[in-house]
Design a protein around this motif. Sequence first.
Motif, PDB file in Angstrom:
ATOM      1  N   PHE A  56      31.014 -11.300 -40.401  1.00 30.67           N
ATOM      2  CA  PHE A  56      31.238 -12.600 -39.777  1.00 30.67           C
ATOM      3  C   PHE A  56      32.207 -12.506 -38.606  1.00 30.67           C
ATOM      4  O   PHE A  56      33.236 -11.839 -38.683  1.00 30.67           O
ATOM      5  N   LEU A  57      31.830 -13.195 -37.548  1.00 30.32           N
ATOM      6  CA  LEU A  57      32.678 -13.324 -36.369  1.00 30.32           C
ATOM      7  C   LEU A  57      33.413 -14.655 -36.498  1.00 30.32           C
ATOM      8  O   LEU A  57      32.784 -15.721 -36.508  1.00 30.32           O
ATOM      9  N   LEU A  58      34.739 -14.607 -36.638  1.00 30.71           N
ATOM     10  CA  LEU A  58      35.534 -15.787 -36.942  1.00 30.71           C
ATOM     11  C   LEU A  58      36.455 -16.160 -35.787  1.00 30.71           C
ATOM     12  O   LEU A  58      36.783 -15.328 -34.937  1.00 30.71           O
ATOM     13  N   PRO A  68      29.397  -8.311 -25.345  1.00 31.37           N
ATOM     14  CA  PRO A  68      30.082  -7.018 -25.509  1.00 31.37           C
ATOM     15  C   PRO A  68      30.915  -6.955 -26.784  1.00 31.37           C
ATOM     16  O   PRO A  68      31.006  -5.898 -27.421  1.00 31.37           O
ATOM     17  N   GLU A  69      31.505  -8.081 -27.166  1.00 35.77           N
ATOM     18  CA  GLU A  69      32.297  -8.125 -28.395  1.00 35.77           C
ATOM     19  C   GLU A  69      31.402  -7.912 -29.614  1.00 35.77           C
ATOM     20  O   GLU A  69      31.758  -7.186 -30.548  1.00 35.77           O
ATOM     21  N   ILE A  70      30.235  -8.549 -29.603  1.00 31.02           N
ATOM     22  CA  ILE A  70      29.285  -8.380 -30.705  1.00 31.02           C
ATOM     23  C   ILE A  70      28.796  -6.941 -30.770  1.00 31.02           C
ATOM     24  O   ILE A  70      28.694  -6.344 -31.851  1.00 31.02           O
ATOM     25  N   HIS A 112      35.636 -10.228 -38.247  1.00 29.60           N
ATOM     26  CA  HIS A 112      36.370  -9.886 -37.032  1.00 29.60           C
ATOM     27  C   HIS A 112      36.759 -11.182 -36.334  1.00 29.60           C
ATOM     28  O   HIS A 112      35.961 -12.119 -36.252  1.00 29.60           O
ATOM     29  N   ILE A 113      37.980 -11.236 -35.837  1.00 34.71           N
ATOM     30  CA  ILE A 113      38.492 -12.436 -35.183  1.00 34.71           C
ATOM     31  C   ILE A 113      38.179 -12.366 -33.693  1.00 34.71           C
ATOM     32  O   ILE A 113      38.483 -11.377 -33.026  1.00 34.71           O
ATOM     33  N   SER A 114      37.567 -13.429 -33.193  1.00 34.36           N
ATOM     34  CA  SER A 114      37.226 -13.494 -31.774  1.00 34.36           C
ATOM     35  C   SER A 114      38.117 -14.508 -31.062  1.00 34.36           C
ATOM     36  O   SER A 114      38.281 -15.633 -31.541  1.00 34.36           O
TER      37      SER A 114
END
Length: 388
Positions: free
Chosen positions: A76-78, A111-113, A94-96
């Motif tokens: 999960f992207l949080l 790019p973060e994903i 992972h904290i975005s």
Amino acid sequence: MHTANSPWRKGLRLALSEQNALLENSFHPCHNPAMGKARVVVDARMVGATGHGIGNYVEDLAASLKDKDLPYELVFLLSPECPKASLLRSYEHHISPIKFLSAKEIFLLAPEIKKLKPDLFHSPSFSSLARYDFPVAFTVHDLNHLYFAGNFHKLYYRYLLLPALKKAKAIASVSETAAAEIDLWLRNYGEKRQVRVVPNSIRRLTGASAEATLTTHGLSRKGYFLCLSNPKPHKNTDFLIRAYSQARQENPNLSPLVLSTPGPSGGGILHLGSLPGSAIPALLSEARAFFFPSLYEGFGRPPVEAALAGTLPFAADIPVLREALAGVKEARFLNPTDLDQWVAAFRELGLKSPLPISSASQDWILRSYSLEQVALKADAFYREALAL
């Protein structure tokens, strides 16, 4: 309003040029089982301290698939605002720093994903990326921005969301009504795709004590009408206030109308604004009746939750709410543009008590919107997207 030179419009112009440059074969190949479990990265940046419909949906997905033996794993992207106690934090996460539905996400989120090495990225909303080279699946809850928003949103749907859906490995929505509408929209652009239904989960809510919640807001048990909504035009809350005000002119002793929208209180109307999730269960269960006059929904969670809490819902007579409340025989449906019908409903409730919600209706809700149902359909959705 977005001006011609606003960051959103500048971003959209760049997004359109980059989107057109995408190649059909730019995605990674489907997951190879020999490489171990596939990684499904799910965007959960909308989950925060206050309730969010799509956030609730993502948390339902996480709860339904927790501890199941699956050929893939959820990541999960949080956002930094995701509560420490959230179930999502028990998964790899992972904290975005990139805010949900911000202009930055169109260009900077991909790019973060990619750093998370996804075999699939699941966007559980209409949020789209300008350029990416990994497989994507979408849950589109509805198309309300095409009908109730400005030109910017229409351009976003046409030139960002639509191309992304055409390339998506799988598409889902949250009701049969919404799925059929999205299918028709895609067909209008020559795209024939299966739109699966991966529903919301509805279960009995727990929170702060009823006594404490009611005391905080100066309310009494079964002594108020409730509408949980937001101030967006399609939610039709101004219409509901007009109906209530007209009924109260006839009966000054009519119970107050409580709304979760901002605004001045008075004349029997109490605006509570945004509410913490802990207050919702008591407000639902102790209301005299629940009102939901929305002109458009993808699903319509609040009146279903009200019925499960034992409170009679008066809902707009639109197809999706008929579907959502199909097994609640006590539910009342009113034309969302006929003021007289809503005035009459308030008038009736001022004279007699509403029907209780039967155990049969509540059992239907629990069966139809169980976590088990979500798990079955979410698993099929992910397997389709991963070609498993």
